[in-house]
Design a protein around this motif. Sequence first.
Motif, mmCIF file in Angstrom:
data_model
loop_
_atom_site.group_PDB
_atom_site.id
_atom_site.type_symbol
_atom_site.label_atom_id
_atom_site.label_comp_id
_atom_site.label_asym_id
_atom_site.label_seq_id
_atom_site.Cartn_x
_atom_site.Cartn_y
_atom_site.Cartn_z
ATOM 1 N N ALA A 142 0.846 -1.208 0.000
ATOM 2 C CA ALA A 142 0.000 0.000 0.000
ATOM 3 C C ALA A 142 0.869 1.240 0.000
ATOM 4 N N MET A 174 -5.652 2.954 1.144
ATOM 5 C CA MET A 174 -5.556 1.548 0.712
ATOM 6 C C MET A 174 -5.695 0.602 1.904
ATOM 7 N N VAL A 209 -5.727 1.097 -7.098
ATOM 8 C CA VAL A 209 -5.338 -0.313 -7.250
ATOM 9 C C VAL A 209 -5.926 -0.911 -8.528
ATOM 10 N N LYS A 260 1.042 -2.481 -6.954
ATOM 11 C CA LYS A 260 -0.268 -2.240 -6.340
ATOM 12 C C LYS A 260 -1.214 -3.390 -6.621
#
Lengths: 154, 411
Positions: free
Chosen positions: A55, A60, B275, B341
């Motif tokens: 992260a 996140m 992400v 990610k």
Amino acid sequence: MIDLLNLMAFHAAYAETIDSDRLEQWPDFFAPDAHYRITHVENEQQGLPAGIVWADSRAMLEDRVAALREANIYERQRYRHLLGVPLLEAADEHSARASTPFMVARIMAHGETQLFATGVYRDRFVRVDGKLLLAERVAVCDSTVTDTLMALPL
Amino acid sequence: MSDVQAIHWADRLTRVPYAVYADDGVHAQEQDRVFRGATWNYLCLDAELPEDGSYRTTHVGETPVVVVRDADGEVYAFENRCAHRGALIALEKSGKAESFQCVYHAWSYNRQGDLTGVAFEKGVKGQGGMPPDFCKEEHGPRKLRVAVYCGLVFGSFSDDVPPIEEYLGEDICARIERVLHKPVKVIGRFTQALPNDWKLYVENVRDSYHASLLHLFFTTFELNRLSQKGGVIVDESGGNHVSYSMIDPAAKDESYKEQGLRSDHDRYRLKDPSVLAGFDEWPDGITLQILSVFPGFVLQQIQNCLAVRQVVTKGKDRSELHWVYLGFEDDTPEQLRMRLKQCNLVGPAGFISMEDGAVGGFVQRGIAGARDQQAVVAMGGDVVASGEGRATETSVRGFWKAYRQHMGVAA
């Protein structure tokens, strides 16, 4: 000056938050642009940058908690973190670097406990408005093998 | 403990006897007929052997193997077992070696696995030593045939296995080339211990039916709806498969809402959607491609997240999954960051794959008292065939078609 006692108090609160299933508060230990990664000692030695968790923002981490609560399927389980004495590598008023060893036992819903992970947190702290926050936490596991799955964070 | 033939097999591929998932006899036969049989087993990446003498140790099923690049640039593989007493020849996971020497009695081997030296072969001061008729050429660890395809190194103990491209089939080859079209680099390695027999994992990989039902993360973000555009390819042998999908924003999917399934969850939105903000890398629009090669290899492209997975058996009801996360040599720092990610999606803590680590164990525990019962694998009928749509277990049946063929069980 950030000192050893500050860090130990921080670690104790961090561990308690995860182990008592207050995961929603776990991201609060991190700065908004913090880096968090779970990897192992071989990847670190070889300079391989990937993590099983990776992260670059607190958001996140909040998303990960939301996924664990809402999306992911796993057997009920909890952790017991035992954190060693931090090795304070550098510190001033506003920042610090430290390494702290951890052992994490996993307790499954059916009652059995197993040693799940050992390793070291490689941490960079910042002090923001008097509060200590992680700017970076790399959890470097000693074993390259993860049993079954890693749902809860280290 | 039983022979695989002693187990009752239905005459259709739509049933799988639970007895095959926890039996020492079956497990031993698999080592012989599947892993050391007429199959190609993934060993490592060509990129992991960058120089002359670079080697890695791995396993084919449970058999330990050394893979090494010799001075001629070719890759060789041999059993990691000294010809003398059977000790491991190479102990490290990887390294660089001029030659190999067993630590026990210092017997030595070249990079092609030939026995080249026996310590005190002529004895000491005229005493001891090997008999004069001992011939080093007649002793050595078993050698594997090696094939390198698109940077993937495969090995086989069999002299009868067809050439790699024939073994993979034309469609599977094309789908491997599609992903591994330029030099890769390793960006991380992780191992996941699975509390189940290896077959439960390789079935799971081929099971396109479960993906959007078990893995909520996928469905919620419209990465993998069964009614997306996509399909399944199964090769002629049945053992190799590709499942793929592409996001089709034009076709808003109502099928889940109609069924009211658990895996549609409107409340769940990401705070940091970066992400999923992949970069445009695949001109064909395919956002997900899972490819398997019999018996235990997987190549994965999920958006920009690339990985190979190798299944290693660990006894009759345990296995390990070895993940190698990949980027390309020419990735920009931003592209590498995106791949890192998206590694959150896969692996032991992956948003869309952590469940696969546990679900095999749920089966293994669930069938503990059901040796004489059978699993049902009937979604999509009893055929083994490529097709559109993924609400099918066609590639799971394909696995059993290939498995039965190798194990000598009539289908």
